[in-house]
Design a protein around this motif. Sequence first.
Motif, PDB file in Angstrom:
ATOM      1  N   THR A 125       0.804  -1.231   0.000  1.00  0.00           N
ATOM      2  CA  THR A 125       0.000   0.000   0.000  1.00  0.00           C
ATOM      3  C   THR A 125       0.836   1.280   0.000  1.00  0.00           C
ATOM      4  N   ALA A 169       0.807   9.057  -6.332  1.00  0.00           N
ATOM      5  CA  ALA A 169       1.050  10.479  -6.081  1.00  0.00           C
ATOM      6  C   ALA A 169       1.986  11.061  -7.136  1.00  0.00           C
ATOM      7  N   GLU A 193       0.658   3.926  -3.129  1.00  0.00           N
ATOM      8  CA  GLU A 193       0.221   5.305  -2.924  1.00  0.00           C
ATOM      9  C   GLU A 193       1.289   6.304  -3.372  1.00  0.00           C
TER      10      GLU A 193
END
Length: 134
Positions: free
Chosen positions: A116, A124, A120
Amino acid sequence: MSGRNPFDMGDVRRLRAHLAQGVPRAQRDVRAVVARGALNIKTEWRQNARASAPKHAPSYPRSISFDVHTFGPDQILAIIGPDKSGPQGALGNLLEYGSAKNPPHNDGGRALVNETPRFEAQMALVLERGLTWW
């Protein structure tokens, strides 16, 4: 109204051109990030399962796979887990979540938790790259 600069359509045209190129690039990048994340989860899940699978389920880790599906330009879905049609893939629910007589292994859950933050961070970067235009 004196002292105000007239509206410059040049910036609007540059933004439009950037979005015309940036959106398709971002869609490709997002799909690549999802596919890479799914591969990472599958790989770690298999490693976890090799270490924790009972001796009567030696083929179970090889049953873990993934598929990436695209639904139109804006929806991407990765499905990761045991293929129930493969050898010992049907044991996936029992091994992952446990039963009244067997504790859960949580091999896939641990792999997901580990992936995770990497996922992420990559998403981004895709977003940041897509929004930077000057």
